[in-house]
Scaffold this motif. Structure first.
Motif, PDB file in Angstrom:
ATOM      1  N   PHE A 189      -0.240   9.028  -2.550  1.00 47.64           N
ATOM      2  CA  PHE A 189       0.873   8.411  -2.067  1.00 47.64           C
ATOM      3  C   PHE A 189       0.778   8.349  -0.428  1.00 47.64           C
ATOM      4  CE2 PHE A 189       2.519   9.139  -6.382  1.00 47.64           C
ATOM      5  CZ  PHE A 189       2.813   7.808  -6.628  1.00 47.64           C
ATOM      6  N   GLU A 190       0.412   9.471   0.099  1.00 47.34           N
ATOM      7  CA  GLU A 190       0.182   9.482   1.676  1.00 47.34           C
ATOM      8  C   GLU A 190      -0.625   8.257   2.115  1.00 47.34           C
ATOM      9  OE1 GLU A 190      -0.731  13.168   2.774  1.00 47.34           O
ATOM     10  OE2 GLU A 190       1.299  14.236   2.232  1.00 47.34           O
ATOM     11  N   TYR A 191      -1.848   8.341   1.084  1.00 48.00           N
ATOM     12  CA  TYR A 191      -2.890   7.534   1.708  1.00 48.00           C
ATOM     13  C   TYR A 191      -2.305   5.996   1.412  1.00 48.00           C
ATOM     14  CZ  TYR A 191      -7.579   5.230   1.647  1.00 48.00           C
ATOM     15  OH  TYR A 191      -8.676   4.343   2.146  1.00 48.00           O
ATOM     16  N   ILE A 192      -1.615   5.532   0.333  1.00 42.16           N
ATOM     17  CA  ILE A 192      -1.132   4.452   0.108  1.00 42.16           C
ATOM     18  C   ILE A 192      -0.463   3.909   1.047  1.00 42.16           C
ATOM     19  CG2 ILE A 192       0.268   3.095  -1.426  1.00 42.16           C
ATOM     20  CD1 ILE A 192      -1.062   4.643  -3.787  1.00 42.16           C
ATOM     21  N   ALA A 193       0.673   4.868   1.530  1.00 42.01           N
ATOM     22  CA  ALA A 193       1.757   4.564   2.827  1.00 42.01           C
ATOM     23  C   ALA A 193       1.066   4.010   3.937  1.00 42.01           C
ATOM     24  CB  ALA A 193       2.353   5.834   2.873  1.00 42.01           C
ATOM     25  N   VAL A 194      -0.211   4.796   4.146  1.00 41.89           N
ATOM     26  CA  VAL A 194      -0.961   4.699   5.563  1.00 41.89           C
ATOM     27  C   VAL A 194      -1.764   3.168   5.473  1.00 41.89           C
ATOM     28  CG1 VAL A 194      -2.551   5.452   7.139  1.00 41.89           C
ATOM     29  CG2 VAL A 194      -0.889   6.912   6.224  1.00 41.89           C
ATOM     30  N   PHE A 195      -2.418   3.158   4.527  1.00 38.31           N
ATOM     31  CA  PHE A 195      -3.416   2.126   4.331  1.00 38.31           C
ATOM     32  C   PHE A 195      -3.125   0.884   3.626  1.00 38.31           C
ATOM     33  CE2 PHE A 195      -5.866   5.995   5.303  1.00 38.31           C
ATOM     34  CZ  PHE A 195      -6.284   5.681   6.586  1.00 38.31           C
ATOM     35  N   CYS A 196      -2.317   0.987   2.365  1.00 33.64           N
ATOM     36  CA  CYS A 196      -1.900   0.153   1.524  1.00 33.64           C
ATOM     37  C   CYS A 196      -0.510  -0.465   1.468  1.00 33.64           C
ATOM     38  CB  CYS A 196      -2.660   0.293   0.069  1.00 33.64           C
ATOM     39  SG  CYS A 196      -4.282   1.261   0.018  1.00 33.64           S
ATOM     40  N   ALA A 197      -0.027  -0.094   2.250  1.00 32.85           N
ATOM     41  CA  ALA A 197       1.627  -0.156   2.255  1.00 32.85           C
ATOM     42  C   ALA A 197       1.901  -1.936   2.049  1.00 32.85           C
ATOM     43  CB  ALA A 197       2.210   0.250   3.479  1.00 32.85           C
ATOM     44  N   ASP A 198       1.259  -2.626   2.659  1.00 30.06           N
ATOM     45  CA  ASP A 198       1.630  -4.022   2.590  1.00 30.06           C
ATOM     46  C   ASP A 198       1.211  -4.810   1.313  1.00 30.06           C
ATOM     47  OD1 ASP A 198      -1.096  -3.906   3.357  1.00 30.06           O
ATOM     48  OD2 ASP A 198      -1.210  -5.489   4.682  1.00 30.06           O
ATOM     49  N   THR A 199       0.226  -4.124   0.301  1.00 32.60           N
ATOM     50  CA  THR A 199       0.000  -4.900  -0.910  1.00 32.60           C
ATOM     51  C   THR A 199       0.042  -3.988  -2.150  1.00 32.60           C
ATOM     52  OG1 THR A 199      -2.445  -3.681  -0.489  1.00 32.60           O
ATOM     53  CG2 THR A 199      -2.167  -6.079   0.460  1.00 32.60           C
ATOM     54  N   GLN A 200       0.409  -2.889  -1.862  1.00 36.02           N
ATOM     55  CA  GLN A 200       0.217  -1.862  -3.231  1.00 36.02           C
ATOM     56  C   GLN A 200       1.261  -2.152  -4.116  1.00 36.02           C
ATOM     57  OE1 GLN A 200       2.290   0.978  -3.980  1.00 36.02           O
ATOM     58  NE2 GLN A 200       0.958   1.734  -5.767  1.00 36.02           N
ATOM     59  N   GLU A 201       2.496  -2.339  -3.505  1.00 33.86           N
ATOM     60  CA  GLU A 201       3.808  -2.594  -4.309  1.00 33.86           C
ATOM     61  C   GLU A 201       3.584  -3.838  -5.156  1.00 33.86           C
ATOM     62  OE1 GLU A 201       8.554  -3.452  -4.133  1.00 33.86           O
ATOM     63  OE2 GLU A 201       7.210  -3.214  -2.187  1.00 33.86           O
ATOM     64  N   HIS A 202       3.037  -4.899  -4.484  1.00 28.55           N
ATOM     65  CA  HIS A 202       2.899  -6.160  -5.214  1.00 28.55           C
ATOM     66  C   HIS A 202       1.886  -6.004  -6.576  1.00 28.55           C
ATOM     67  CE1 HIS A 202       2.035 -10.330  -6.430  1.00 28.55           C
ATOM     68  NE2 HIS A 202       0.642 -10.398  -5.959  1.00 28.55           N
ATOM     69  N   GLU A 203       0.606  -5.412  -6.082  1.00 24.48           N
ATOM     70  CA  GLU A 203      -0.589  -5.166  -6.905  1.00 24.48           C
ATOM     71  C   GLU A 203      -0.069  -4.213  -8.153  1.00 24.48           C
ATOM     72  OE1 GLU A 203      -3.589  -3.672  -4.654  1.00 24.48           O
ATOM     73  OE2 GLU A 203      -4.018  -5.299  -3.661  1.00 24.48           O
TER      74      GLU A 203
END
Length: 216
Positions: A67-81
Motif C-alpha cells: 500500500f505504501e508503494y501504491i501510494a507513491v507510484f500508482c496513486a493516480d491509476t490504481q483506484e480505477h484499475e
C-alpha cells in the motif's frame, strides 16, 4: 547493495533491516508483476543477494509495503484499475454463482493493479461441475495446478477476459475446492479480517466504488 548491508550489520538490526528491505522489494514485485506475497518475498530475497535462510517478513508487513508503494507510484491509476478488476470479478462470480464463489487475493484486499490477476475460489458439491460448465458454454480455459489457500496443490481453471477501462487481457483463476472446505476458508486472518469475499460482499464493493469503470 541492500543485501550486503544486511549481512555486515549486527545480528538483531540486520534481521529487522533485511525483513524491511525484503518487504519493500517484494511490494514492487506484487504491484508491478502481480506476484502473490510468498513468491514475491522469496524472489525479493534472491534479488537482494540474501541467503536462502534469510528471515522473511510476515505477509502483513508486505501488505503494508504494497500500500505504501501504491501510494507513491500508482496513486493516480490504481483506484480505477481496482474498480475495473472488481467489476470483472463480480461478473464472473455471478456467472459461477451456483459454485459458491469467493473473491480473494489482491483484488479482494484492495491492492490490485492492471498487472494483478483475479482469483476466485469455487466451493463445489462436484469438483468437475465448474469445468463442465465452462466446456458447455464453450469458454476457453487452461487447467493448471497452483498453490491453494494453505499452500496445497489445487486445480485451477485459468482463462482471460477483458473489461472496459483496462486495455489488456486480464487473467482469471478459478480455484476449485470441495464444498466441505468452505468453513475453514472463512476464518479471519491475523488482523481479524476475512481473507475472501462472498458474492454479496463483492457486489457491495462494486456498488460503493467511487469509480464507474463501464463509463470510462
Amino acid at each position: 547493495m541492500a543485501g550486503k548491508r544486511c549481512r555486515i550489520e549486527g545480528m538483531e538490526p540486520s534481521d529487522l533491516q533485511c525483513k524491511a528491505e525484503i518487504a519493500a522489494a517484494a511490494a514492487r514485485l506484487v504491484v508491478e508483476d502481480g506476484l502473490e506475497y510468498g513468491p514475491a518475498k522469496r524472489q525479493a530475497a534472491r534479488l537482494l543477494g540474501l541467503a536462502a535462510r534469510a528471515p522473511l517478513p510476515a505477509n502483513e508487513d508486505v501488505e503494508d509495503a504494497v500500500f505504501e508503494y501504491i501510494a507513491v507510484f500508482c496513486a493516480d491509476t490504481q483506484e480505477h484499475e481496482l474498480a475495473c478488476l472488481r467489476a470483472l470479478a463480480l461478473r464472473w462470480m455471478e456467472r459461477m454463482a451456483e459454485f459458491r464463489p469467493y473473491l480473494t487475493s489482491a483484488v479482494w484486499r484492495g491492492s490490485a493493479t492492471r498487472h494483478s490477476y483475479i482469483q476466485i475460489e469455487l466451493f463445489c458439491d462436484d469438483c468437475k461441475s465448474a469445468e463442465i460448465k465452462l466446456i458447455d458454454q464453450k469458454i476457453a480455459y487452461d487447467p493448471q495446478t497452483i498453490a491453494g489457500m494453505r499452500g496445497e496443490t489445487v486445480e485451477a481453471l485459468c482463462l482471460f477476459d477483458h473489461y472496459s477501462g483496462i486495455d489488456e487481457a486480464i487473467a482469471i483463476h478459478l480455484l476449485v475446492y470441495d464444498h466441505d472446505q468452505l468453513r475453514g476458508a472463512l476464518r479471519p486472518d491475523n488482523r481479524g479480517r476475512t481473507p475472501r469475499g462472498s458474492l454479496a460482499a463483492v457486489r457491495e464493493l462494486v456498488k460503493a466504488s467511487a469509480t464507474s469503470p463501464d463509463k470510462t
